[in-house]
Design an enzyme around this catalytic site. Sequence first.
Site, short mmCIF file in Angstrom:
data_model
loop_
_atom_site.label_atom_id
_atom_site.label_comp_id
_atom_site.label_asym_id
_atom_site.label_seq_id
_atom_site.Cartn_x
_atom_site.Cartn_y
_atom_site.Cartn_z
N HIS A 91 -31.54 -33.43 -18.82
CA HIS A 91 -30.77 -33.92 -17.69
C HIS A 91 -31.69 -34.33 -16.54
O HIS A 91 -32.83 -33.87 -16.43
CB HIS A 91 -29.77 -32.86 -17.23
CG HIS A 91 -28.68 -32.63 -18.22
ND1 HIS A 91 -27.57 -31.88 -17.94
CD2 HIS A 91 -28.51 -33.04 -19.51
CE1 HIS A 91 -26.76 -31.83 -18.99
NE2 HIS A 91 -27.33 -32.54 -19.96
N CYS A 119 -24.20 -29.96 -14.12
CA CYS A 119 -23.47 -29.10 -15.05
C CYS A 119 -23.84 -27.65 -14.71
O CYS A 119 -24.75 -27.40 -13.90
CB CYS A 119 -23.84 -29.44 -16.49
SG CYS A 119 -25.55 -29.05 -16.95
N GLU A 177 -31.76 -33.66 -13.35
CA GLU A 177 -32.23 -32.59 -12.48
C GLU A 177 -33.40 -31.84 -13.11
O GLU A 177 -34.40 -31.53 -12.47
CB GLU A 177 -31.11 -31.57 -12.17
CG GLU A 177 -29.85 -32.16 -11.62
CD GLU A 177 -28.83 -32.47 -12.70
OE1 GLU A 177 -29.15 -33.20 -13.67
OE2 GLU A 177 -27.68 -32.01 -12.57
N CYS A 203 -27.60 -26.83 -15.46
CA CYS A 203 -28.53 -27.39 -14.48
C CYS A 203 -28.40 -26.68 -13.13
O CYS A 203 -29.41 -26.47 -12.45
CB CYS A 203 -28.31 -28.90 -14.32
SG CYS A 203 -28.96 -29.85 -15.71
#
Length: 141
Positions: free
Chosen positions: A71, A99, A73, A102
């Site tokens: 992801h 999410c 991040e 994360c």
Amino acid sequence: MKPEEHSLHMQQALMYARRSKGVRAKVGALLVTANGVLLPGYNGTAPGRSNDLERVDMKTGELVTKTEVIHAELNCIIKAAREGISCKGSTVYVTLSPCEHCAALLLSCGVSSVFYGEVYKSEDGINLLKQSGVQVHHVET
């Protein structure tokens, strides 16, 4: 930080989202350290891997994100770790709200505030951040 700086950083996250090869979602992020170091990221795969982020679900025929996708991040955090840069007290700008996984990673590395654009299908990540004292702000993109 001035409001126009937040807007500028969110625009940079949107710019990095365009680099993603995702079909379902192109997500970009920008981590700004307490010292002003900028670390961009977008959803993708590990170096040397195919950048096809989705696969077709054999039961439904729909595209689903591969589990190996990193992801946006996390890509920012990985860059900070590779360069020996602390994330403590940093701010993250991300085009899609984190999410839950994360969000936990952002908490663990000391991020103090998160600005996000669109809302992810679940608000569990946002809730985790807020419950843990991280400043969370929705930004119209």
